[in-house]
Design an enzyme around this catalytic site. Structure first.
Site, mmCIF file in Angstrom:
data_model
loop_
_atom_site.group_PDB
_atom_site.id
_atom_site.type_symbol
_atom_site.label_atom_id
_atom_site.label_comp_id
_atom_site.label_asym_id
_atom_site.label_seq_id
_atom_site.Cartn_x
_atom_site.Cartn_y
_atom_site.Cartn_z
ATOM 1 N N ASP A 37 1.934 4.209 2.684
ATOM 2 C CA ASP A 37 0.850 5.091 2.253
ATOM 3 C C ASP A 37 1.405 6.284 1.460
ATOM 4 O OD1 ASP A 37 -1.850 5.349 1.936
ATOM 5 O OD2 ASP A 37 -2.230 6.331 3.844
ATOM 6 N N HIS A 78 0.838 -1.216 0.000
ATOM 7 C CA HIS A 78 0.000 0.000 0.000
ATOM 8 C C HIS A 78 0.867 1.258 0.000
ATOM 9 C CE1 HIS A 78 -4.030 1.832 1.432
ATOM 10 N NE2 HIS A 78 -3.217 2.849 1.139
ATOM 11 N N GLU A 92 -10.659 3.289 7.974
ATOM 12 C CA GLU A 92 -9.723 4.378 8.262
ATOM 13 C C GLU A 92 -10.564 5.598 8.660
ATOM 14 O OE1 GLU A 92 -7.910 6.166 4.827
ATOM 15 O OE2 GLU A 92 -6.218 6.990 5.952
ATOM 16 N N HIS A 141 0.997 5.128 -2.339
ATOM 17 C CA HIS A 141 0.423 5.947 -3.429
ATOM 18 C C HIS A 141 1.538 6.631 -4.217
ATOM 19 C CE1 HIS A 141 -3.831 5.712 -2.027
ATOM 20 N NE2 HIS A 141 -3.226 5.447 -0.885
HETATM 21 ZN ZN ZN Z 1 -3.908 4.845 1.063
#
Ligand code: ZN
Length: 312
Positions: free
Chosen positions: A274, A7, A191, A9
């Site tokens: 992330d 995970h 989340e 981005h």
């Molecule tokens: Zn994310």
């Protein structure tokens, strides 16, 4: 042991020096007068999610041509390699780079080209998970449709963006379509919203949960509720991102983050980054944080497993 990041981005992981160079190359004004680009993007003390998300408007503005995107993808994979990673799953919302000169397939090709160069140079395998932005229904539908054309160029499908009020079931038809194509599905859930959102993600075909930390709210006096039990029994991977959760104000500090409890309860926990740029982090830093919380054998949180990976 092969190490795996699930995970991360692409638009949240630019190197500050690259952001500065690309801004100069296209005369992108908001960044030209910034002396310290690294601290400009570092949103670790942001007061709101909006302030955190504002940083992405600037990275996306720098991802509007083939060569910039290719470079950003290559450098992301290179940075992962330098952190000891062998399998890197990256995600991006392709339509945010579509313009007069770039089709969504061009965007995907640019990313994969950067990944290929990194693979040829370092041996790291990288793959792209397409993201639809859930506050933009049309975008999610477009990305799901793109999965048909791009099926052989991607490794998965996800929805990102604000979770609250945008449950996965809003996109039931899109998930159904993507699943029928045989494309892997992960969904950001648990989340910005709670257990119901995780249940909804599983109902819509999620094979992994992006974050998923709030499954801890389905644990009462150490006893898992129905959904927590299912996730433990089926060992559905949770893509945990500690620092990101602190920066978006989900938890006050590292000590109040539930990762230790999740591991003790038997959840299948993976450690992730992330947004490396906005959170000023790396997988090495996340491992250090996990270690500081008393977790043993932290490398196991990156352990490659064929059943959890979206790579063939
Ligand atoms: Zn994310």
């Amino acid at each position: 042991m092969y190490k795996h990041v699930l995970h991360d981005h692409l638009d949240g992981g630019l190197r500050p020096s690259t952001a500065k160079e690309l801004a100069e190359s296209i005369n992108y004004k908001p960044l030209l007068d910034i002396d310290n680009v690294e601290s400009f993007f570092d949103r670790s003390s942001s007061d709101s999610l909006e302030e955190y998300l504002e940083a992405f408007t600037h990275t996306i503005a720098l991802m509007q041509n083939y060569s910039s995107i290719e470079r950003i993808a290559f450098e992301a994979a290179e940075d992962m390699h330098l952190n000891g990673i062998n399998f890197y799953e990256s995600r991006y919302a392709p339509f945010y780079s579509v313009n007069n000169e770039m089709t969504p397939l061009d965007v995907i090709d640019a990313i994969n080209s950067g990944f290929k160069i990194a693979e040829n140079t370092y041996g790291i395998r990288s793959g792209l998970i397409l993201c639809g932005m859930r506050h933009d229904t049309k975008d999610v539908i477009n990305v799901a449709n793109l999965c048909l054309e791009a099926k052989d160029k991607i490794i998965g499908f996800d929805i990102a963006g604000p979770e609250l009020n945008f449950p996965p079931s809003l996109f039931r038809e899109s998930f159904k379509k993507v699943k029928e194509l045989g494309v892997n599905i992960t969904i950001h859930a648990g989340e910005g919203d709670g257990v119901n959102s995780i249940i909804d993600a599983l109902d819509n075909g999620a094979m992994r949960i992006g974050h998923g930390v709030r499954i801890i709210e389905d644990i009462n006096s150490n006893k898992p509720g129905e959904t927590a039990k299912k996730i433990i029994e089926q060992q559905i991977p949770l893509e945990i991102c500690i620092t990101s959760n602190i920066h978006t104000n989900m938890y006050e500090n590292f000590d109040s983050h539930p990762i230790v409890d999740l591991i003790a309860l038997g959840f299948n926990v993976y450690l992730n980054t992330d947004n490396r740029l906005m959170s000023n982090t790396s997988i090495s830093k996340e491992l250090e944080i996990a270690k500081s919380l008393g977790i043993e054998n932290v490398e196991n949180l990156l352990k490659y497993s064929a059943s959890d990976s979206f790579f063939d």
